[in-house]
Write a protein that holds these residues in place. Sequence first.
Motif, mmCIF file in Angstrom:
data_model
loop_
_atom_site.group_PDB
_atom_site.id
_atom_site.type_symbol
_atom_site.label_atom_id
_atom_site.label_comp_id
_atom_site.label_asym_id
_atom_site.label_seq_id
_atom_site.Cartn_x
_atom_site.Cartn_y
_atom_site.Cartn_z
ATOM 1 N N MET A 1 0.834 -1.193 0.000
ATOM 2 C CA MET A 1 0.000 0.000 0.000
ATOM 3 C C MET A 1 0.879 1.257 0.000
ATOM 4 S SD MET A 1 -3.091 -0.873 -0.250
ATOM 5 C CE MET A 1 -4.020 -2.410 -0.193
ATOM 6 N N SER A 2 0.310 2.346 -0.447
ATOM 7 C CA SER A 2 1.057 3.590 -0.586
ATOM 8 C C SER A 2 0.505 4.646 0.365
ATOM 9 C CB SER A 2 0.947 4.090 -2.027
ATOM 10 O OG SER A 2 1.528 5.360 -2.169
ATOM 11 N N ASN A 3 1.403 5.346 1.058
ATOM 12 C CA ASN A 3 0.991 6.402 1.978
ATOM 13 C C ASN A 3 1.709 7.696 1.631
ATOM 14 O OD1 ASN A 3 -0.767 4.879 3.811
ATOM 15 N ND2 ASN A 3 1.096 3.791 4.382
ATOM 16 N N ILE A 4 0.939 8.737 1.381
ATOM 17 C CA ILE A 4 1.471 10.080 1.168
ATOM 18 C C ILE A 4 1.152 10.875 2.423
ATOM 19 C CG2 ILE A 4 1.318 12.186 -0.210
ATOM 20 C CD1 ILE A 4 0.396 10.430 -2.549
ATOM 21 N N VAL A 5 2.182 11.461 3.036
ATOM 22 C CA VAL A 5 1.976 12.135 4.327
ATOM 23 C C VAL A 5 2.487 13.572 4.249
ATOM 24 C CG1 VAL A 5 2.262 11.982 6.817
ATOM 25 C CG2 VAL A 5 2.375 9.892 5.434
ATOM 26 N N HIS A 6 1.563 14.515 4.329
ATOM 27 C CA HIS A 6 1.915 15.936 4.426
ATOM 28 C C HIS A 6 2.103 16.244 5.903
ATOM 29 C CE1 HIS A 6 0.397 20.309 4.603
ATOM 30 N NE2 HIS A 6 1.683 20.328 4.269
ATOM 31 N N ILE A 7 3.332 16.529 6.310
ATOM 32 C CA ILE A 7 3.662 16.662 7.731
ATOM 33 C C ILE A 7 3.732 18.119 8.195
ATOM 34 C CG2 ILE A 7 4.919 14.471 7.737
ATOM 35 C CD1 ILE A 7 7.516 16.099 7.681
ATOM 36 N N GLY A 8 3.577 19.073 7.328
ATOM 37 C CA GLY A 8 3.723 20.482 7.669
ATOM 38 C C GLY A 8 4.567 21.160 6.597
ATOM 39 N N LEU A 9 5.062 22.296 6.844
ATOM 40 C CA LEU A 9 4.908 23.146 8.016
ATOM 41 C C LEU A 9 3.499 23.729 8.101
ATOM 42 C CD1 LEU A 9 8.218 25.173 7.638
ATOM 43 C CD2 LEU A 9 7.857 23.241 9.143
ATOM 44 N N GLY A 10 3.091 24.067 9.323
ATOM 45 C CA GLY A 10 1.846 24.779 9.479
ATOM 46 C C GLY A 10 1.981 26.190 8.945
ATOM 47 N N ALA A 97 7.093 5.751 3.205
ATOM 48 C CA ALA A 97 6.070 6.797 3.162
ATOM 49 C C ALA A 97 6.597 7.973 2.346
ATOM 50 C CB ALA A 97 5.731 7.253 4.583
ATOM 51 N N ARG A 98 5.750 8.508 1.478
ATOM 52 C CA ARG A 98 6.135 9.657 0.663
ATOM 53 C C ARG A 98 5.824 10.933 1.445
ATOM 54 N NH1 ARG A 98 3.164 7.970 -4.801
ATOM 55 N NH2 ARG A 98 2.032 6.615 -3.370
ATOM 56 N N ILE A 99 6.851 11.662 1.761
ATOM 57 C CA ILE A 99 6.732 12.815 2.660
ATOM 58 C C ILE A 99 6.605 14.116 1.870
ATOM 59 C CG2 ILE A 99 7.837 14.130 4.501
ATOM 60 C CD1 ILE A 99 6.921 11.349 5.374
ATOM 61 N N ARG A 168 16.170 9.968 5.781
ATOM 62 C CA ARG A 168 15.359 8.950 6.452
ATOM 63 C C ARG A 168 14.289 8.316 5.560
ATOM 64 N NH1 ARG A 168 17.129 12.462 10.224
ATOM 65 N NH2 ARG A 168 17.538 11.693 12.354
ATOM 66 N N PHE A 169 13.796 9.064 4.577
ATOM 67 C CA PHE A 169 12.698 8.569 3.756
ATOM 68 C C PHE A 169 13.118 8.486 2.291
ATOM 69 C CE2 PHE A 169 10.734 10.179 7.576
ATOM 70 C CZ PHE A 169 9.700 9.281 7.828
ATOM 71 N N GLU A 170 12.515 7.560 1.578
ATOM 72 C CA GLU A 170 12.896 7.323 0.185
ATOM 73 C C GLU A 170 12.464 8.451 -0.743
ATOM 74 O OE1 GLU A 170 11.523 3.505 -1.092
ATOM 75 O OE2 GLU A 170 12.777 2.407 0.350
ATOM 76 N N LEU A 171 11.336 9.076 -0.448
ATOM 77 C CA LEU A 171 10.855 10.157 -1.306
ATOM 78 C C LEU A 171 10.374 11.323 -0.443
ATOM 79 C CD1 LEU A 171 8.759 9.796 -4.523
ATOM 80 C CD2 LEU A 171 8.320 11.675 -2.933
ATOM 81 N N VAL A 172 10.994 12.471 -0.646
ATOM 82 C CA VAL A 172 10.638 13.676 0.103
ATOM 83 C C VAL A 172 10.434 14.814 -0.893
ATOM 84 C CG1 VAL A 172 11.383 15.359 1.833
ATOM 85 C CG2 VAL A 172 11.991 12.937 2.103
ATOM 86 N N THR A 173 9.304 15.483 -0.792
ATOM 87 C CA THR A 173 8.992 16.612 -1.667
ATOM 88 C C THR A 173 8.835 17.871 -0.828
ATOM 89 O OG1 THR A 173 7.848 15.210 -3.268
ATOM 90 C CG2 THR A 173 7.322 17.555 -3.309
ATOM 91 N N LEU A 189 4.687 13.073 -6.295
ATOM 92 C CA LEU A 189 3.935 12.191 -5.414
ATOM 93 C C LEU A 189 3.023 11.232 -6.166
ATOM 94 C CD1 LEU A 189 2.942 14.970 -2.852
ATOM 95 C CD2 LEU A 189 4.724 13.265 -2.543
ATOM 96 N N LEU A 190 2.423 11.721 -7.257
ATOM 97 C CA LEU A 190 1.465 10.928 -8.024
ATOM 98 C C LEU A 190 1.574 11.279 -9.505
ATOM 99 C CD1 LEU A 190 -1.667 11.401 -5.739
ATOM 100 C CD2 LEU A 190 -0.552 9.211 -6.159
ATOM 101 N N LYS A 191 1.026 10.429 -10.339
ATOM 102 C CA LYS A 191 0.963 10.731 -11.763
ATOM 103 C C LYS A 191 -0.285 11.572 -12.010
ATOM 104 C CE LYS A 191 3.467 6.624 -13.320
ATOM 105 N NZ LYS A 191 3.417 5.373 -14.133
#
Length: 336
Positions: A1-10, A97-99, A168-173, A189-191
């Motif tokens: 499964m694939s997880n895209i996680v927007h972690i911030g900044l606020g 996880a794609r950050i 730490r992560f394989e893909l960071v945007t 992140l996506l096509k």
Amino acid sequence: MSNIVHIGLGKTATTTLQRHIFPKLAEMHGYKYNSPHITKLLRKSVVTCLSDKEVVELAGYLSSNDNLISIESLVNWNPDLWEKAAERNLAILGEKARILITIREPLSWMTSLYQQKVHEGNVVQPEFFFLNKEAYEQSKYFSSESKLEYFCPDYLDLERLANIYISRFELVTLADMSRIKNMEFLDDLLKITHEERATLASLFSSAKAENRGYSKNAMALTLMRERLFNSLGLKTFGSSDRRMEDFQASWVSAEKAARKPVKKYKDLPIGKKILLFPKRMAGRIFHVPRWRYLMQEIFDKLVPYNKYRLPKQVYINEKQIQKNRDFIKNLNGGGG
């Protein structure tokens, strides 16, 4: 499964992204957006340690669907704690996880960050919120890591933030707030098709501006009110005053909502609407508006709006600000 996680900044158009862009993006690509089970546990992980059972439970939810998650507190609002937060995120989310990290011009970001704390009832003069490194290190004896009571501009290093996650992560945007509107950051992140990007860009440009920072006059009025309170031995109750039992109550409420979402009044059967109507009307008649509502929705709409700027005496570290501006410029390919 694939997880895209927007972690911030606020304070980087996060409210607009969360309400208008990410739900539509998830719908377009078959992702589950901000699952209540996942968000409950991730928000809990920000302020405390998850139990072994909760870690297993969260891993199960993360692996059961393609998830799109947006929780700006995951990155931590305090740059001094970015690395510690990244270690926690890695342990919980996994390196695959794609950050997504959204960033912003540093001085305007620090200003908005300070205003957000004031919005939340943590009213302190800006010169006592922004501290140089020496004063900040001393402040740790009087503060908690779970509460952003002091901020050190010396630690605000966006390049360091990028490297912390890239290592730490394989893909960071990373996406600069000034460039978000064209939606090109989603390509990593996506096509995304041209039509999808155009739809999302249109949604973003037409979205109503939300959570606008207090104006210069509203900030002055709020700080004046707090000085008056302090002279009487009082203070505003803010988010930094929340205790463990407050957090525990919110987690229980979130868990109940995840199990059985509460229906909106408009969706209730006519019989229940009739029973609840007197209580709703009484609540509206005797409701006392919060100070934040009065400032943002009434005062700042009636009085000419002048943008708030940090006073000149506030410590901001001009050298570090320029370094961050240069990093953003390079990120944008040398453009502004």
